[in-house]
Motif scaffolding. Structure first.
Motif, short mmCIF file in Angstrom:
data_model
loop_
_atom_site.label_atom_id
_atom_site.label_comp_id
_atom_site.label_asym_id
_atom_site.label_seq_id
_atom_site.Cartn_x
_atom_site.Cartn_y
_atom_site.Cartn_z
N HIS A 1 -1.18 0.17 1.66
CA HIS A 1 -1.22 1.47 2.33
C HIS A 1 -0.42 2.54 1.59
O HIS A 1 -0.78 3.71 1.61
CB HIS A 1 -0.72 1.33 3.76
CG HIS A 1 -1.54 0.39 4.56
ND1 HIS A 1 -2.68 0.77 5.21
CD2 HIS A 1 -1.42 -0.94 4.77
CE1 HIS A 1 -3.22 -0.28 5.80
NE2 HIS A 1 -2.47 -1.33 5.55
N ASP A 2 0.67 2.13 0.96
CA ASP A 2 1.50 3.08 0.22
C ASP A 2 2.48 2.31 -0.65
O ASP A 2 2.56 1.09 -0.56
CB ASP A 2 2.25 4.03 1.17
CG ASP A 2 3.19 3.29 2.12
OD1 ASP A 2 4.04 2.51 1.63
OD2 ASP A 2 3.08 3.49 3.34
N LEU A 3 3.20 3.03 -1.47
CA LEU A 3 4.24 2.42 -2.30
C LEU A 3 5.62 2.96 -1.91
O LEU A 3 6.51 3.08 -2.74
CB LEU A 3 3.97 2.66 -3.78
CG LEU A 3 2.81 1.86 -4.38
CD1 LEU A 3 2.70 2.11 -5.88
CD2 LEU A 3 2.95 0.38 -4.11
N GLU B 1 -7.19 7.65 -2.97
CA GLU B 1 -7.22 7.69 -4.43
C GLU B 1 -5.80 7.85 -4.98
O GLU B 1 -5.47 7.30 -6.03
CB GLU B 1 -8.10 8.85 -4.92
CG GLU B 1 -9.58 8.63 -4.70
CD GLU B 1 -10.18 7.52 -5.57
OE1 GLU B 1 -9.66 7.28 -6.68
OE2 GLU B 1 -11.16 6.90 -5.13
N PHE B 2 -4.96 8.59 -4.27
CA PHE B 2 -3.58 8.76 -4.71
C PHE B 2 -2.86 7.42 -4.80
O PHE B 2 -2.23 7.11 -5.82
CB PHE B 2 -2.83 9.71 -3.77
CG PHE B 2 -1.38 9.89 -4.14
CD1 PHE B 2 -1.02 10.80 -5.12
CD2 PHE B 2 -0.39 9.12 -3.53
CE1 PHE B 2 0.32 10.95 -5.49
CE2 PHE B 2 0.94 9.26 -3.90
CZ PHE B 2 1.29 10.18 -4.88
N VAL C 1 -10.09 -3.52 -10.44
CA VAL C 1 -9.55 -4.42 -9.41
C VAL C 1 -9.13 -3.64 -8.16
O VAL C 1 -8.97 -4.21 -7.10
CB VAL C 1 -8.34 -5.21 -9.98
CG1 VAL C 1 -7.69 -6.09 -8.94
CG2 VAL C 1 -8.76 -6.02 -11.18
N VAL C 2 -8.97 -2.33 -8.29
CA VAL C 2 -8.46 -1.51 -7.19
C VAL C 2 -9.54 -0.56 -6.69
O VAL C 2 -10.15 0.16 -7.47
CB VAL C 2 -7.22 -0.70 -7.63
CG1 VAL C 2 -6.58 0.00 -6.44
CG2 VAL C 2 -6.21 -1.59 -8.33
N THR C 3 -9.76 -0.57 -5.38
CA THR C 3 -10.77 0.29 -4.76
C THR C 3 -10.14 1.11 -3.65
O THR C 3 -9.45 0.55 -2.78
CB THR C 3 -11.91 -0.56 -4.15
OG1 THR C 3 -12.45 -1.40 -5.17
CG2 THR C 3 -13.00 0.32 -3.57
#
Length: 181
Positions: free
Chosen positions: A62-64, A100-101, A116-118
């Motif tokens: 969801h976030d970093l 996308e961010f 690998v990331v969507t």
């Protein structure tokens, strides 16, 4: 014939001190058996850190914030997430982000292949739409609320959510506005 769980429950009744260590060992054994029995199934983790699974694995990130703002998280969570997310990024067959961010941030931070990331933006069901005063009346009365005269906050109560700013802003409103909401 008794199951292992039933036998252990009987032992705990008479020797409670064994409950913690034996329960942990039993859970690890059951987890390994579950992993072996489900390797043909897809496992989707919705909370950042994958658990062991021999089959295909998908994780949603969801976030970093754990990396960007560790000071706003409990220290034990930061330690767990730092270790767990690194392993998750290595093991996941596919990673889903909510924007996308976050996708770009994740690719850069973990040096991931973009295939690998969507990014799959969050969405809501059609059931979540503005309602008329008549449609809301019964529920609002139940909680002593007036139509369009209340604030609703949905989320966790953590410093990184900055709820203190919202409460400070509310406190600084004119008294008649605060009385209305």
């Amino acid at each position: 014939r008794y199951s292992l769980r039933e036998v252990l429950n009987g032992i705990y009744h008479y020797i409670p001190v064994l409950n913690g260590p034996v329960t942990k060992a039993l859970e690890q054994l059951e987890s390994r058996q579950r992993i072996d029995n489900t390797k043909e199934y897809l496992y989707h983790e919705t909370n950042f850190v994958l658990k062991p699974h021999k089959g295909p694995k998908v994780v949603t990130v969801h976030d970093l914030s754990i990396h960007r703002y560790p000071e706003y998280h409990p220290k034990d969570r930061v330690a767990f997430m730092m270790k767990g997310m690194k392993r998750t990024m290595e093991k996941a067959d596919q990673i889903i982000t909510v924007s996308e961010f976050v996708k770009n941030e994740l690719i850069e931070h973990y040096s991931l292949d973009s295939d690998v990331v969507t990014a799959v933006p969050n969405a809501v069901d059609d059931a979540y739409r503005p309602r008329t005063e008549e449609q809301c009346g019964e529920y609002l009365r139940k909680y002593g609320l007036e139509y369009r005269h209340y604030l609703l906050i949905v989320g966790s109560v953590e410093p990184r959510k900055n709820l203190s700013l919202l409460l400070d802003s509310y406190r600084d409103l004119p008294d008649d506005t605060k009385a209305t909401y």
